[in-house]
Write a protein that holds these residues in place. Structure first.
Motif, mmCIF file in Angstrom:
data_model
loop_
_atom_site.group_PDB
_atom_site.id
_atom_site.type_symbol
_atom_site.label_atom_id
_atom_site.label_comp_id
_atom_site.label_asym_id
_atom_site.label_seq_id
_atom_site.Cartn_x
_atom_site.Cartn_y
_atom_site.Cartn_z
ATOM 1 N N PRO A 1 0.831 -1.208 0.000
ATOM 2 C CA PRO A 1 0.000 0.000 0.000
ATOM 3 C C PRO A 1 0.865 1.257 0.000
ATOM 4 C CG PRO A 1 0.043 -0.988 2.192
ATOM 5 C CD PRO A 1 0.771 -1.923 1.278
ATOM 6 N N LEU A 2 0.507 2.206 -0.821
ATOM 7 C CA LEU A 2 1.163 3.503 -0.860
ATOM 8 C C LEU A 2 0.100 4.587 -0.715
ATOM 9 C CD1 LEU A 2 3.707 2.994 -3.789
ATOM 10 C CD2 LEU A 2 4.181 2.926 -1.347
ATOM 11 N N TYR A 3 0.535 5.771 -0.330
ATOM 12 C CA TYR A 3 -0.418 6.832 -0.031
ATOM 13 C C TYR A 3 -0.006 8.125 -0.721
ATOM 14 C CZ TYR A 3 -1.660 3.519 3.614
ATOM 15 O OH TYR A 3 -2.034 2.380 4.282
ATOM 16 N N GLY A 4 -0.977 8.723 -1.407
ATOM 17 C CA GLY A 4 -0.797 10.055 -1.943
ATOM 18 C C GLY A 4 -1.263 11.058 -0.896
ATOM 19 N N ILE A 5 -0.478 12.106 -0.653
ATOM 20 C CA ILE A 5 -0.782 13.046 0.425
ATOM 21 C C ILE A 5 -1.275 14.373 -0.154
ATOM 22 C CG2 ILE A 5 0.126 14.243 2.456
ATOM 23 C CD1 ILE A 5 -0.031 11.163 2.673
ATOM 24 N N TYR A 6 -2.465 14.778 0.304
ATOM 25 C CA TYR A 6 -3.111 16.003 -0.156
ATOM 26 C C TYR A 6 -3.598 16.794 1.060
ATOM 27 C CZ TYR A 6 -3.375 13.192 -4.428
ATOM 28 O OH TYR A 6 -3.076 12.392 -5.493
ATOM 29 N N ILE A 7 -3.897 18.082 0.856
ATOM 30 C CA ILE A 7 -4.535 18.896 1.894
ATOM 31 C C ILE A 7 -5.788 19.536 1.315
ATOM 32 C CG2 ILE A 7 -4.360 21.036 3.238
ATOM 33 C CD1 ILE A 7 -1.580 20.359 3.981
ATOM 34 N N VAL B 1 -5.124 19.543 -2.891
ATOM 35 C CA VAL B 1 -3.808 20.055 -3.273
ATOM 36 C C VAL B 1 -2.742 19.048 -2.851
ATOM 37 C CG1 VAL B 1 -2.131 21.914 -2.977
ATOM 38 C CG2 VAL B 1 -4.587 22.437 -3.058
ATOM 39 N N ARG B 2 -1.988 18.547 -3.814
ATOM 40 C CA ARG B 2 -0.952 17.554 -3.504
ATOM 41 C C ARG B 2 0.227 18.251 -2.849
ATOM 42 N NH1 ARG B 2 -0.125 11.885 -5.967
ATOM 43 N NH2 ARG B 2 1.675 11.215 -4.758
ATOM 44 N N ILE B 3 0.641 17.731 -1.701
ATOM 45 C CA ILE B 3 1.712 18.348 -0.930
ATOM 46 C C ILE B 3 3.045 17.653 -1.174
ATOM 47 C CG2 ILE B 3 2.494 18.912 1.401
ATOM 48 C CD1 ILE B 3 0.135 20.556 0.386
ATOM 49 N N ILE B 4 3.027 16.313 -1.228
ATOM 50 C CA ILE B 4 4.264 15.545 -1.427
ATOM 51 C C ILE B 4 4.193 14.883 -2.793
ATOM 52 C CG2 ILE B 4 5.691 13.674 -0.519
ATOM 53 C CD1 ILE B 4 4.399 14.221 2.202
ATOM 54 N N ARG B 5 5.220 15.032 -3.587
ATOM 55 C CA ARG B 5 5.193 14.497 -4.956
ATOM 56 C C ARG B 5 5.063 12.975 -4.991
ATOM 57 N NH1 ARG B 5 9.805 18.337 -6.870
ATOM 58 N NH2 ARG B 5 8.694 20.039 -7.878
ATOM 59 N N PRO B 6 5.993 12.227 -4.363
ATOM 60 C CA PRO B 6 5.897 10.767 -4.469
ATOM 61 C C PRO B 6 4.839 10.192 -3.537
ATOM 62 C CG PRO B 6 7.767 11.356 -3.086
ATOM 63 C CD PRO B 6 7.192 12.640 -3.592
ATOM 64 N N ASP B 7 4.319 9.026 -3.907
ATOM 65 C CA ASP B 7 3.474 8.285 -2.978
ATOM 66 C C ASP B 7 4.376 7.702 -1.896
ATOM 67 O OD1 ASP B 7 1.197 8.773 -4.501
ATOM 68 O OD2 ASP B 7 1.555 7.027 -5.772
ATOM 69 N N ILE B 8 3.879 7.628 -0.674
ATOM 70 C CA ILE B 8 4.705 7.186 0.448
ATOM 71 C C ILE B 8 4.136 5.919 1.059
ATOM 72 C CG2 ILE B 8 5.466 9.533 0.929
ATOM 73 C CD1 ILE B 8 3.509 9.620 3.258
ATOM 74 N N ASN B 9 4.985 5.178 1.797
ATOM 75 C CA ASN B 9 4.519 3.941 2.429
ATOM 76 C C ASN B 9 3.865 4.235 3.774
ATOM 77 O OD1 ASN B 9 6.610 4.229 4.359
ATOM 78 N ND2 ASN B 9 8.031 3.068 3.073
ATOM 79 N N MET C 1 -5.539 17.233 6.097
ATOM 80 C CA MET C 1 -4.721 16.243 5.389
ATOM 81 C C MET C 1 -5.567 15.060 4.926
ATOM 82 S SD MET C 1 -1.202 14.310 6.500
ATOM 83 C CE MET C 1 -1.893 12.830 7.218
ATOM 84 N N ILE C 2 -5.368 14.699 3.676
ATOM 85 C CA ILE C 2 -6.046 13.547 3.075
ATOM 86 C C ILE C 2 -4.981 12.572 2.608
ATOM 87 C CG2 ILE C 2 -7.572 12.759 1.224
ATOM 88 C CD1 ILE C 2 -8.685 15.645 1.132
ATOM 89 N N SER C 3 -5.085 11.319 3.021
ATOM 90 C CA SER C 3 -4.156 10.284 2.537
ATOM 91 C C SER C 3 -4.942 9.343 1.633
ATOM 92 C CB SER C 3 -3.527 9.513 3.699
ATOM 93 O OG SER C 3 -4.520 8.936 4.514
#
Length: 736
Positions: A81-87, A159-167, A189-191
């Motif tokens: 599982p990976l997570y895209g981080i948005y606000i 709005v995407r805060i971090i470019r890569p998807d994270i674990n 924050m939305i994951s």
């Protein structure tokens, strides 16, 4: 008079009270009527409206895709599982003063953890998102005041805060950062959970294991991932998002059902040997493509299968399923089929002599040629066995003509009776004729025979037999005449328990009589000791098999060669059967020197690895200290492992996320951990000495595309460390 006035006032009061009671009665009756109307007449409408206002549309819960395992339970493919981080800057709980207070420390923490952006860039992304939300709210208010129904395109909610998807571990750490450590409605924050298909052994058996679409819902694209997609993808669940006491919460309505796991017959070590041996020979011969298959004799389990196609000069990668899709003429490996049929029908014996002369035999206007006919040497008479040793086309053609010239159908029917043309369902998805053996009958109107079909068929032309069928036939010879189906899928599993296990499928319980089988086995051994397969002979154990060289039909003529070797080892007690084929090599084609060399490397590698030495009782070493070998990589993970092993170490003088561990302090016997100063923004990172996982993480985090070759630690990288970073470039890392 006073009494009369008092009586009138009393009557007025009673009258007013009566009107009030009557009015209240009407109101009460109206309320009752409205309740009945709302509940029973308009109830469905209001309930639906309430559901729309408090419950968001059903959303799919993605199930976990099943894992694919090797024969010893090691992972070949799994899901991470990976997570895209948005606000969501429109979140009602965000307080402007709190955001402004923590935006600087938050940006600094993000830049330290995810250095593809500077602290200033992160701060700009956050403040720009906040300003955008204020402008959008202001536009919404203006539209409301103006009575306009024009819809405002809201962009600040996502709005995407971090470019890569994270674990998951990075996500949990992120939730401790300033401002983001609040409840989600206050931080916004939305994951967004995503899933990545991870292959711990990289490209090993890549074509067989297969791959999936980036959109998981579309399933597999090739290999086992596609073949068994319906089994390993699982069944999605359903959830809805409901508003309860002012907060949105997820409610699971239907639980997802995870996919089943697949246990394969593939052996990691044997697969690695086969891939490396074939790859090196393809590079050496500058061939177009190649394949290698290793099968366990007694069970039919495929222990290794590799299919390599040329990508560019000197570079090969898994591409087409060559072991199944080489629908071409097999060449001299087919002579063993003709030999078995002729011996079993009593047409010939191994000692029968056949006149060969200078290796040219004219028949019906065409000339059968031996591979060495240009030498002009008069070979006079050769026995059938000698003809097989030296792979003489003239011997085999004359032998088959002697027995079947007047009845070619008998010859073809016997081949079909062996089972090598039986339609078989394989473990990989194929198209059209791929994975089938085509040997036509003389009376086939769709593909009629010519006058010369019979002799040419006898030594491997006028047929189409993919490598997997030749492997199956030779394995039948090694398996005392019992021909069994090669297979890759061993079992389907659920939660660690076997749900469906596949057993050996017998195609033909007896290829021939014991006498014929023994004669064929002896001749195949002679090919390696005294014939065209001498290069395959091993000093450690006996090998039996047959070389093959066939011209490739192309546009009405022939272009290039397909060279092959198929055999088994040890010849006296067969354990494995192996087929190696190489297509269009550069240079003089040789089944013994080209694919035969690959066969020998694989066989000796397996033999060496399977040697079991008796353990020797030895006293405990009290002099030397055993120090673990540490790969370069994550400082945090290295610390955890070394602490668990109670191994002493010297930490870097400066705080470092990535370290190099290549020295040992001779006095204290501590491992020195040095900070990797070659990992910094804007330049290509130094990943030499890292394991595959850390190397891929660092390179992809820097914005590079990674091409992985081999297994072990990174030995070399195609773009040197320190070069200017060009995001989106492809870097090849070689592991060894």
């Amino acid at each position: 008079m006073a009494k009369k006035s008092e009586s009138n006032m009393k009557n007025v009061a009673v009258s007013r009270y009566g009107w009030i009671v009557l009015l209240m009665s009407f109101v009460f009756v109206a309320i009752i009527i409205c309740i009945i109307k709302i509940k029973y007449v308009e109830g469905s409408m209001w309930r639906e409206l309430g559901r729309i206002e408090t419950v968001k549309k059903d959303r799919e819960i993605r199930p976990n895709r099943g894992n694919i395992y090797s024969d010893d339970g090691r992972l070949l493919a799994t899901s991470e599982p990976l997570y895209g981080i948005y606000i969501d800057f429109m979140s009602e709980g965000i307080r402007p003063d709190t955001l402004m207070k923590y935006v600087t420390p938050l940006s600094e923490a993000l830049a330290k953890k995810f250095p593809d952006r500077s602290a200033g860039q992160y701060k700009k992304v956050i403040l720009d998102g906040w300003d955008l939300s204020r402008r959008e709210l202001a536009q919404i208010e203006r539209n409301r005041k103006e009575g306009s129904n024009k819809k405002v395109n809201i962009k600040s909610r996502y709005v995407r805060i971090i470019r890569p998807d994270i674990n998951y571990l990075d996500l949990k750490e992120l939730q401790t950062f300033p401002f983001l450590n609040q409840r989600s409605n206050r931080s916004g924050m939305i994951s967004e959970e995503k899933t990545m298909r991870l292959k711990p052994f990289g490209r090993l058996a890549g074509r067989t294991v297969g791959s999936i679409y980036k959109d998981f819902s579309m399933g597999g694209t090739s290999g086992l991932e596609l073949k068994y997609d319906s089994i390993i993808k699982g069944v999605p669940g359903v959830r809805s998002r409901q508003r309860v006491q002012g907060r949105w919460i997820d409610v699971v309505e239907v639980e997802p059902q995870d996919g089943w796991d697949i246990k394969t017959t593939l052996n990691i070590e044997i697969q690695d040997m086969a891939e490396k041996a074939l790859y090196n020979k393809l590079v050496e011969t500058r061939a177009e493509s190649g394949c290698a298959i290793v099968m366990e004799v007694a069970t039919g389990e495929i222990k290794a299968i590799t299919n390599l196609d040329r990508v560019s000069e000197g570079v090969y990668a898994e591409g087409n399923p060559n072991a199944f899709s080489y629908m071409s003429e097999p060449g001299s490996t087919f002579k063993t089929v003709s030999l078995m049929v002729a011996l079993e029908d009593g047409v010939a014996t191994p000692q029968d002599s056949i006149y060969v002369g200078n290796g040219l035999f004219q028949y019906k206007g065409r000339v059968v040629k031996d591979h060495d006919w240009r030498k002009g040497k008069d070979k006079a008479y050769q026995t059938v066995a000698q003809g097989m040793y030296s792979s003489l086309n003239v011997v085999i053609a004359k032998m088959i003509l002697k027995g079947y010239e007047g009845n070619p159908t008998k010859y073809v029917q016997h081949i079909h009776d062996l089972g090598i043309t039986k339609k078989i369902e394989w473990d990989v998805p194929l198209k059209g004729k791929e994975g089938t053996a085509v040997i036509r009958f003389p009376n086939d109107p769709s593909n009629p025979w010519s006058k010369t079909t019979l002799p040419w068929m006898s030594f491997g032309y006028e047929t189409q037999i993919p490598p997997i069928y030749m492997l199956m036939f030779y394995n039948g010879i090694a398996n005392n005449g019992k021909m069994i189906k090669p297979f890759i899928t061993k079992a389907f599993m659920k939660d660690g328990s076997i749900e469906n296990e596949f057993e050996t499928e017998v195609i033909n319980p007896s290829l021939c009589s014991e006498q014929t089988l023994k004669q064929v086995q002896d001749i195949l051994r002679g090919v390696v000791t005294d014939g065209t397969g001498k290069a395959v002979n091993s000093e450690f154990f006996p090998i039996a098999g047959k070389t093959g060289t066939a011209m490739i039909a192309s546009q009405g003529g022939y272009s290039g060669y397909f060279v092959s070797f198929c055999g088994y080892f040890p010849a006296d007690k067969p354990q494995y059967t192996c087929f190696v084929g190489i297509r269009r090599p550069v240079g003089s084609p040789s089944g013994g020197l080209m694919p035969g060399a690959v066969f020998k490397n694989i066989a000796e590698g397996i033999y060496t690895k399977s040697l079991v030495a008796q353990p020797i009782n030895a006293p405990k070493d009290t002099v030397n200290s055993l120090i673990p070998v540490v790969k370069n990589g994550s400082f945090k993970n290295t610390e955890i492992v070394l602490d668990k092993l109670k191994q002493k170490y010297i930490t870097p003088t400066e705080k470092a996320e990535w370290i190099m561990a290549n020295t040992i302090d001779s006095t204290s016997m501590k491992i020195k951990l040095l900070g990797n100063t070659d990992i910094k923004p804007g330049v290509v990172p130094n990943v030499k000495g890292m394991g595959a996982r850390d190397a891929i993480y660092v390179l992809e985090n820097a914005g590079l595309r990674v091409n992985l070759q081999g297994a072990g630690k990174v030995k070399d990288q195609s773009i040197p460390a320190g070069n200017k970073l060009v995001k989106g470039s492809t870097i090849t890392i070689q592991l060894n």
